[in-house]
Structure formats: structure tokens, C-alpha cells
Design an enzyme around this catalytic site. Structure first.
Site, short mmCIF file in Angstrom:
data_model
loop_
_atom_site.label_atom_id
_atom_site.label_comp_id
_atom_site.label_asym_id
_atom_site.label_seq_id
_atom_site.Cartn_x
_atom_site.Cartn_y
_atom_site.Cartn_z
N ASP A 26 0.84 -1.21 0.00
CA ASP A 26 0.00 0.00 0.00
C ASP A 26 0.88 1.26 0.00
O ASP A 26 0.38 2.38 -0.09
CB ASP A 26 -1.00 0.00 1.17
CG ASP A 26 -0.32 0.05 2.52
OD1 ASP A 26 0.92 -0.08 2.58
OD2 ASP A 26 -1.03 0.21 3.54
N GLU B 261 9.52 -3.97 10.50
CA GLU B 261 9.94 -2.69 9.92
C GLU B 261 10.56 -1.76 10.95
O GLU B 261 9.98 -1.50 12.02
CB GLU B 261 8.74 -1.99 9.25
CG GLU B 261 9.13 -0.68 8.57
CD GLU B 261 8.12 -0.14 7.57
OE1 GLU B 261 7.14 -0.85 7.25
OE2 GLU B 261 8.32 1.00 7.10
O1 KIV Z 1 3.52 -1.11 1.69
C1 KIV Z 1 4.67 -1.55 1.61
O2 KIV Z 1 5.39 -1.37 0.61
C2 KIV Z 1 5.19 -2.31 2.76
C3 KIV Z 1 6.65 -2.61 2.77
C4 KIV Z 1 7.38 -1.40 3.12
C5 KIV Z 1 6.97 -3.74 3.67
O3 KIV Z 1 4.45 -2.62 3.63
#
Ligand code: KIV
Length: 260
Positions: free
Chosen positions: A43, A177
Site C-alpha cells: 500500500d 519494519e
Molecule cells: O507497503 C509496503 O510497501 C510495505 C513494505 C514497506 C513492507 O508494507
């Protein structure tokens, strides 16, 4: 070329690192498919492609379109659909939306953000046959601040408990993260499914980055992002050359013209 399945991902725990990147479009997916174990339709598309200041504004239908584009150009990698904000606030809604996302896009799994609080939902989804990837530490759907997590013992304890709880509920992999290295290491040691780090050190079973960040297309800068190219510069150089060619009437040349 063999399609990567959930069981292949599970077997990689503690072995050679899982390679993961994000994709939102067909051309990028086509390139990544040759190299990545997992492609995440994140997202993050909201901030990266649509100039939003948060991922919270991303709509379910937008994710469906991007996921279809990615999945259509992917043969090998496992493709994960990132469930947007407010689409999994209870287990029934989560199941309804996850089922719809998997049916419409043919993605292989979904990802949701959250800890202990969503464990019930994870258990419900996995029991219903939907493979779930978890996401702990910094969770962009919960906070606008990109700050390091796990610096104090209370926060550290909570994130570790969240990770363990998601593992027990059936996630097949866990994104961690932006947490301190020692916490990432502890989580990786404590759970038996692969951990995938983004800003979470080498002590994870795999790594993920937002592709647009690592190729230098987005404008996002953080310590944890390594830039492998500067695509913005390449694009700018091409645009400048095009402008000059058009002004100087060097483009279109005879090679670019249809003559009868
Ligand atoms: O939305 C995204 O790209 C993510 C990654 C940063 C893990 O959740």
C-alpha cells in the site's frame, strides 16, 4: 521456472535469505519475477505513485488494479496483496475483503499490519485457507512518523509479544519494519517462520525494500534504504535530451517517420 509456494518460503527459515521487493506495475513485476522470492503489492503505492502523505488513504479498489497488473506479469514469485487501512478491522470484514482480493487478483497471500490485537483475525483467515503475512514494528497504517521502534524496554517487549502472537496465530512470514537490530535478532530467533526485515538489520531471514526507493525513483530517503541506481537522474537526462532534440528539430528524424 517453478512457481514459489508458501511451503518453499517456510523452508527458507534460517537458510539463504529471502529476496523481496515491492511492485505496483507490470513492467517492474516482470523484471522482479526473475529474481525475487516474494513480490509485495504494497500500500506504499499511495505515497510512492499517488503522492499521498500516508498509506491510510489508499483504497481497496486501487490495490486491486495494481495487484492485477503485477500478478499478470508474474510467473515465478509469490505475490502478496497488502490489505489497505480499514479493510480488516474485524475478522469477518478481513475475510470478506481478503477472499475478494485473492479471487480478483489471483494473488498468493495477503499482508496485514498489527500485533496481538489482530491475532484473532490472523487465526480466522488462516483457518479459512488464506495465507497471511504479518507486519510489526513501524506500521505506516498506524503512524505517520517514520521513527525507529524498540528503543525502550516496554516497546521492545510489546513488539516481541506481537511477533510471537502472530506466529502462534499462523502467519507464514513476518515483516519487521524499522526496529533496533537486537530486537530483530530476538524475534528471528523466537519464531519459526521467516522474518523479513525492512530497516531491521541482517538478523532477519529475508529483506524487503520499496523498489522505487532502491532504484532512486521515489523521493524517500532513510538510513535503511540503499540506493542501487539513480533512475530519477536517468529520466531527467532523457527528458532533457528529448527537449533539445525537439527544439533543434533532430527528433523525429527520418528513422522515426513513416514514408510511402
Ligand atoms: O507497503 C509496503 O510497501 C510495505 C513494505 C514497506 C513492507 O508494507
Amino acid at each position: 521456472m517453478q512457481k514459489i509456494k508458501i511451503e518453499n518460503i517456510l523452508k527458507r527459515k534460517g537458510k539463504n535469505p529471502l529476496i523481496c521487493l515491492t511492485a505496483y506495475s507490470s513492467p517492474i513485476a516482470e523484471i522482479l519475477d526473475k529474481y525475487c522470492d516474494i513480490i509485495l503489492v504494497g500500500d506504499s503505492v499511495g505515497m510512492v505513485l499517488y503522492g499521498m502523505n500516508t498509506t491510510k488513504k489508499v483504497k481497496f479498489e486501487t490495490m486491486i488494479l495494481h495487484a492485477k497488473a503485477v500478478k499478470n506479469s508474474t510467473k515465478r514469485s509469490l505475490v502478496v496483496f497488502d490489505m489497505p487501512h480499514n479493510t480488516y478491522s474485524n475478522k469477518f470484514l478481513a475475510y470478506k475483503n481478503a477472499k475478494r482480493a485473492m479471487k480478483l487478483t489471483k494473488c498468493d497471500a495477503i499482508k496485514i499490519e498489527g500485533g496481538k490485537k489482530i491475532s484473532n483475525t490472523v487465526r480466522y483467515l488462516t483457518k479459512k485457507g488464506i495465507p497471511v503475512m504479518g507486519h510489526v514494528g513501524l506500521m505506516p497504517q498506524h503512524s505517520l512518523n517514520f521513527i525507529l521502534k524498540g528503543k525502550n524496554s516496554a516497546q521492545r517487549k510489546k513488539i516481541l509479544e506481537d511477533a510471537k502472537s502472530l506466529f502462534k496465530s499462523g502467519v507464514f512470514a513476518l515483516v519487521i519494519e524499522c526496529v533496533v537490530e537486537s530486537l530483530a535478532r530476538e524475534i528471528t530467533n523466537e519464531i519459526s517462520v521467516p522474518t523479513i526485515g525492512i530497516g531491521a538489520s541482517k538478523y532477519c531471514d529475508g529483506q524487503i525494500l520499496v523498489t522505487d526507493d532502491m532504484i532512486g525513483l521515489s523521493n524517500f530517503h532513510a538510513r535503511f534504504v540503499k540506493k542501487y541506481s539513480d533512475i530519477r537522474k536517468t529520466i531527467e537526462k532523457s527528458v532533457k535530451s528529448y527537449c533539445n532534440d525537439v527544439r533543434q528539430k533532430r527528433f523525429p528524424s527520418s528513422r522515426n517517420v513513416y514514408k510511402f
